[in-house]
Design a protein around this motif. Structure first.
Motif, PDB file in Angstrom:
ATOM      1  N   ASP A 143      43.047 -55.764 -77.933  1.00 31.06           N
ATOM      2  CA  ASP A 143      43.838 -56.799 -77.270  1.00 31.06           C
ATOM      3  C   ASP A 143      44.349 -57.827 -78.265  1.00 31.06           C
ATOM      4  OD1 ASP A 143      41.226 -57.558 -77.687  1.00 31.06           O
ATOM      5  OD2 ASP A 143      41.029 -58.685 -75.825  1.00 31.06           O
ATOM      6  N   TYR A 146      47.288 -56.263 -80.537  1.00 28.70           N
ATOM      7  CA  TYR A 146      48.604 -56.025 -79.935  1.00 28.70           C
ATOM      8  C   TYR A 146      49.159 -57.192 -79.134  1.00 28.70           C
ATOM      9  CZ  TYR A 146      48.009 -51.007 -80.914  1.00 28.70           C
ATOM     10  OH  TYR A 146      47.855 -49.784 -81.519  1.00 28.70           O
ATOM     11  N   ILE A 170      54.350 -48.534 -78.825  1.00 29.91           N
ATOM     12  CA  ILE A 170      54.321 -49.240 -77.541  1.00 29.91           C
ATOM     13  C   ILE A 170      55.747 -49.344 -77.026  1.00 29.91           C
ATOM     14  CG2 ILE A 170      53.776 -51.397 -76.355  1.00 29.91           C
ATOM     15  CD1 ILE A 170      51.629 -51.920 -78.344  1.00 29.91           C
ATOM     16  N   ASN A 202      51.317 -47.177 -74.278  1.00 31.31           N
ATOM     17  CA  ASN A 202      51.028 -46.981 -75.694  1.00 31.31           C
ATOM     18  C   ASN A 202      50.838 -45.479 -75.898  1.00 31.31           C
ATOM     19  OD1 ASN A 202      50.336 -47.285 -78.346  1.00 31.31           O
ATOM     20  ND2 ASN A 202      48.717 -48.788 -78.005  1.00 31.31           N
ATOM     21  N   TYR A 227      46.121 -50.526 -73.977  1.00 24.55           N
ATOM     22  CA  TYR A 227      46.195 -50.346 -75.424  1.00 24.55           C
ATOM     23  C   TYR A 227      45.386 -49.134 -75.865  1.00 24.55           C
ATOM     24  CZ  TYR A 227      48.010 -55.117 -75.262  1.00 24.55           C
ATOM     25  OH  TYR A 227      48.757 -56.233 -74.983  1.00 24.55           O
TER      26      TYR A 227
END
Length: 446
Positions: A143, A146, A170, A202, A227
């Motif tokens: 987290d 990204y 992404i 992603n 993610y």
């Protein structure tokens, strides 16, 4: 009850709206002699999720730059003490001017090699990652890695059919029709079907442009707006986009994956399908354009202790938009409804710092927990140039169970206490079944 005049002065955008109607609009850039790209044979800027100018002022050789700034003021008539709003993926604070997103980036294309980068500073950098539980599986704080990036992918363009793009990174998913970026949409707050389905993936995708009117796009992704992976499997799916004419667009999104953290036996299927029609187009008339959209969603989870009879998602949203005075003004009305037993797609209220990973006993998401909700929006846009939108919007949202922030708010006295989402002795969040809200927004897209 507060009078209407008591909250009008708190909307700093209102006094300037009428003045902007008198501002001259720049002429569109001369059209290029190059053949149109697939799915771009007509002006599709009327589509939800596709607004903006054809002119690209930040184009420099193989790089086309992009700048986005989304600043908004939200006023909830519930007036939560902690200024924290619940149940939205776009709206987070009451009674404050906040930057929802600052995005800087653009697209690269050179000798068929492509790439795209778009940053996300502002509220999105904090609020979007908290809705993803996958970073708690394993190490490396995905987290944080990204959170300041909304799009980052590279790829290669193959000169086959009308073009094939193979991309990894992404990328935006646009399940639910509305764009992740509010400036692209007909309303600021989307209905639940959009707000509760993925904004990004992603993974890897192929964009196969079969013809000028048809795109087929398969996906292999880590998971449902995540993610990382929730379990040992991947998510698969795809999109089919068909635009046979300049006034009709049909899109279907399909998904299959295992997206319940720590429960690999539970599988998810979802379909999201939309039709958009522009039924009026008279650039010189008072009403310059008019269009409507309808989105239908259905899905369920099965295995791992649940089945599709008790753990499912059904929803719709429908909107109508009219443009006036050569597209300088626009009016949108619409809304939708969902039912989601098990609440597996319902955004958790941020009670005592709750995240998607922590959960909270104050708002459970157990198999069979009932949840139904509906909403409507009315939005007025002033668009003096296609690069900027001033929006004033009214929202009313309702749920079958207490869900929205009430007057007492969702933060314990003195701030969050203990682990995220944990019980605080002697305190409960103030959740209510309805929320009415006003929004004033200024959105720049260059």
């Amino acid at each position: 009850m507060r009078s209407v005049t008591s909250w009008l002065p708190q909307l700093p955008f209102l006094p300037a709206l009428a003045v902007l109607l008198l501002a001259p609009r720049a002429e569109a850039q001369a059209q290029s002699d190059e053949p149109s790209a697939p799915l771009a044979f007509a002006d599709f800027s009327w589509l939800p999720g596709n607004a903006g100018a054809n002119e690209k002022p930040l184009r420099f050789g193989p790089f086309t730059g992009e700048f986005r700034l989304d600043t908004a003021y939200h006023y909830s008539f519930n007036r939560p003490r902690d200024d924290t709003l619940s149940g939205s993926s776009e709206v987070f604070r009451h009674g404050e001017v906040q930057v929802t997103q600052l995005g800087i980036g653009g697209d690269f294309l050179y000798k068929n090699v492509m790439g795209r980068l778009m940053t996300q500073f502002g509220m999105y950098s904090q609020t979007t990652p908290r809705n993803d539980a996958s970073p708690t599986r394993g190490q490396w704080s995905l987290d944080d890695a990204y959170r300041y990036v909304s799009e980052a992918y590279g790829g290669y363009h193959f000169d086959a059919l009308r073009g094939i793009n193979l991309q990894a990174g992404i990328f935006m998913s646009y399940i639910g029709l509305w764009s992740y970026y509010n400036a692209d949409n007909w309303t600021y707050q989307p209905s639940y079907v959009s707000s509760n389905t993925p904004w990004f993936f992603n993974g890897v995708r192929a964009q196969i442009f079969v013809s000028d009117t048809l795109k087929v796009e398969p996906w292999l992704v880590n998971g449902w707006q995540s993610y990382g992976r929730f379990n040992d499997g991947y998510g698969v799916g795809g999109q089919i986009l068909w635009r046979p004419t300049g006034w009709l667009s049909v899109v279907g999104n399909q998904y299959y994956g295992s997206d319940t953290l720590g429960n690999p036996g539970r599988k998810r299927v979802h379909t999201d399908d939309s039709v958009m029609v522009k039924y009026h187009d008279a650039p010189g008339g008072f009403v310059s354009k008019a269009a409507a959209s309808l989105t239908l969603d259905a899905g369920c989870e099965f295995g791992g202790g649940v089945d599709c009879g008790s753990q499912y998602f059904l929803g719709f949203m429908a909107y109508h938009r009219a443009w006036f005075l050569q597209d300088r003004l626009a009016l949108t009305v619409g809304g939708g409804a969902i039912t989601n037993p098990g609440r597996y797609l319902v955004l958790l209220p941020p009670i005592n710092g709750t995240t998607a990973a922590s959960g909270t006993p104050y708002f459970t998401a157990n198999p069979g927990d009932r949840y139904r909700a509906w909403d409507f929006q009315v939005a007025v846009d002033v668009i003096p140039q296609p690069f900027i939108t001033f929006r004033v919007e009214f929202n009313h949202r309702a749920a079958s169970v207490p869900y929205f922030s009430g007057r007492g708010g969702v933060t314990p006295p003195g701030g969050n206490q203990g682990a995220p989402g944990s019980v605080v002795d002697g305190w409960r969040p103030d959740l209510v079944k309805t929320e009415s809200r006003l929004t004033g927004a200024l959105m720049v897209k260059l």
